[in-house]
Design an enzyme around this catalytic site. Structure first.
Site, mmCIF file in Angstrom:
data_model
loop_
_atom_site.group_PDB
_atom_site.id
_atom_site.type_symbol
_atom_site.label_atom_id
_atom_site.label_comp_id
_atom_site.label_asym_id
_atom_site.label_seq_id
_atom_site.Cartn_x
_atom_site.Cartn_y
_atom_site.Cartn_z
ATOM 1 N N LYS A 55 23.383 -35.409 43.639
ATOM 2 C CA LYS A 55 24.198 -34.402 42.950
ATOM 3 C C LYS A 55 25.551 -34.221 43.635
ATOM 4 C CE LYS A 55 20.877 -31.494 40.570
ATOM 5 N NZ LYS A 55 20.348 -30.137 40.361
ATOM 6 N N ASP A 65 19.059 -21.453 43.931
ATOM 7 C CA ASP A 65 18.235 -20.725 42.957
ATOM 8 C C ASP A 65 16.875 -20.306 43.521
ATOM 9 O OD1 ASP A 65 17.035 -23.155 43.183
ATOM 10 O OD2 ASP A 65 17.033 -23.641 41.052
ATOM 11 N N CYS A 100 14.415 -22.018 37.027
ATOM 12 C CA CYS A 100 14.937 -22.390 35.713
ATOM 13 C C CYS A 100 14.105 -23.496 35.086
ATOM 14 C CB CYS A 100 16.394 -22.834 35.837
ATOM 15 S SG CYS A 100 17.467 -21.476 36.316
ATOM 16 N N CYS A 146 -3.435 -23.510 30.254
ATOM 17 C CA CYS A 146 -2.072 -22.997 30.507
ATOM 18 C C CYS A 146 -1.219 -24.172 30.966
ATOM 19 C CB CYS A 146 -2.088 -21.864 31.526
ATOM 20 S SG CYS A 146 -2.564 -22.389 33.189
#
Ligand SMILES: [Zn+2]
Length: 480
Positions: free
Chosen positions: A159, A203, A263, A434
């Protein structure tokens, strides 16, 4: 012969006059050209006002040498900087001084993702002299809807390298430092000490406490932001250093680990995190350009709250100042660089979200077992999917019924969660699935507590959830 010699003399005089006339014509042409030069200026590729010889030559003229190559350059910024940054320099109270401060500033962004991408873009564009980026992750396709520095062609690359490639396209005239690593207690001092200001563009609480602590210890102001789903927050901390509150003053205890949803799981709308990153860049530019880094006054600390889908999306709340006896920034605080490096376990401090172990092995079923069973026992069982509706809508196991886990948690007494069929025959088995097999255990236990698990009925959850289903039964599942 006298006539002949007179004739020759006359011819010489005519030739001399002709030569003189040509010389005068030529001088006139030069004078006209000089007059044109006074009127016409052309911006060359170097951004310098250079004089042209004739208008019709402009299209083919070689790029002119910058004027300051021949005349001593006497301005505080380079010529190209006046052109690149002029639109912000002419803003009242920003000016040349603001630009010179930006040029001198060194800003570190921890995180080159959804916040870091727009923040870095605006800081690089504005002419911050040195921009450093810290991130150990690689670009993934699922990043691209919001992490605007990256591109499809750079998926799989670092990144930091991807972002710097983007930033160099935007502004090749400043310095970029690549730190291709996660910030850790061991490398934090080395990395952060080379900068004047830090932006927390991460984050997770683990990194937030670490970044705040190292900023306190190294006396660096910190612009901290976060974003999740449709909302965001922004606060400037440790500003001025050791006078403004730190992250621990505002959040002395980390949130419970089970409440921390990233996220990747909870989702994020691109412009939400983009707006927060842009606001971080603005706060950084304000701090630098108005000279706060050179010793600003203590201002009240405020937190910007952004609710992207609300009618009034921006609110600001006043925060308390420094917390007495803060672990990191109090005058008597025990935190030192040595302790940070060697004995503070940020992961342990923030807690680990351990897998739920609520059910006995016989109360669970593997995805493969359920796959076989569902083929032979189609009508005699109920499959409950307890993921959020949005997850369920993206993909689900055929025949499953969606009752999100939140409904199980909010039921009072012996009320049956909404959405659960009320007239189930007492022998109908219930299986619960789930995302990864944690919430399904909680829901299964709740169903048993509500008395649905009688001697005739089997209630089990699917171990490993949709992830195990994808891994062992149906690899075409597009999303879990
Ligand atoms: Zn503090």
């Amino acid at each position: 012969m006298p006539e002949e010699s007179r004739l020759q003399a006359l011819r010489r005089q005519i030739a001399e006059h002709k030569a003189r006339l040509e010389e005068l014509h030529s001088q006139l042409a030069v004078a006209e050209a000089q007059e044109l030069q006074e009127d016409v200026t052309v911006r060359t590729s170097q951004g310098v006002a250079a004089k042209s010889q004739r208008p019709e030559q402009l299209a083919v003229a070689e790029p002119q040498e910058p004027e300051h190559d021949t005349v001593a350059w006497k301005w505080p910024l380079e010529a190209h900087e006046y052109e690149r940054y002029s639109r912000q320099m002419i803003v009242p109270n920003f000016g040349l001084q603001g630009q010179l401060r930006l040029k001198k500033a060194r800003v570190l962004l921890v995180g080159a993702g959804g916040l870091g991408s727009p923040a870095a873009a605006y800081l690089a564009g504005a002419g911050v002299g040195t921009v450093g980026l810290v991130d150990g992750d690689e670009v993934e396709v699922s990043n691209l809807h919001r992490q605007i520095a990256h591109s499809t062609g750079r998926v799989g690359t670092s990144k930091v390298e991807s972002a710097i490639a983007y930033l160099k396209e935007l502004n090749p005239t400043i310095t970029y430092n690549a730190h291709i690593t996660h910030l850790t207690p061991q490398n934090a001092q080395d990395i952060v000490s080379g900068y004047d200001l830090v932006l927390d563009c991460t984050d997770h609480p683990t990194s937030r406490y670490l970044i705040s602590d190292i900023c306190v210890l190294l006396a660096k102001p910190l612009v901290s932001a976060s974003a999740f789903q449709t909302s965001g927050q922004l606060i400037v901390l440790n500003n001025p250093p050791r006078q403004g509150p730190c992250y621990r003053c505002v959040f002395p205890k980390p949130p419970p680990p089970e409440s921390v949803v990233g996220c990747g799981e909870g989702g994020i709308v691109g412009p939400i995190v983009g707006a927060m990153g842009v606001m971080q860049a603005l706060e950084a530019i304000k701090l630098i350009a108005r000279g706060d880094l050179e010793g600003g006054e203590v201002k009240p600390t405020t937190m910007l709250l952004f609710s992207g889908m609300a009618d009034t999306p921006f609110r600001t709340v006043r925060m308390r100042g420094k917390r007495k006896a803060c672990f990191a920034c109090d005058e008597e605080a025990a935190l030192t660089l040595e302790k940070l490096r060697t004995s503070i376990d940020y992961v342990q401090f923030c807690g680990v979200n351990a897998p739920v172990q609520l059910l006995q092995p016989q109360e669970r079923i593997t995805a493969e077992e359920y796959g076989r069973l569902s083929k032979t026992n189609k009508d005699e069982h109920l499959l409950l999917d307890v993921r959020e509706k949005e997850h369920f809508d993206l993909c689900n196991i055929p025949g499953s019924v969606n009752v999100p886990i939140g409904r199980f948690m909010s039921t009072r007494g012996d009320a049956i969660p909404d959405g659960l069929p009320s007239n189930l025959p007492p022998t109908t088995a219930i299986y619960v699935v789930c995302r990864v097999g944690n919430d399904s255990q909680i829901a299964t236990q709740k169903l048993k507590d509500l008395g649905l698990g009688n001697s005739e009925r089997i209630i089990k959850d699917i171990k490993g959830g949709m992830k195990a289903w994808k891994d062992t039964v149906d690899p075409t599942v597009p999303f879990i």
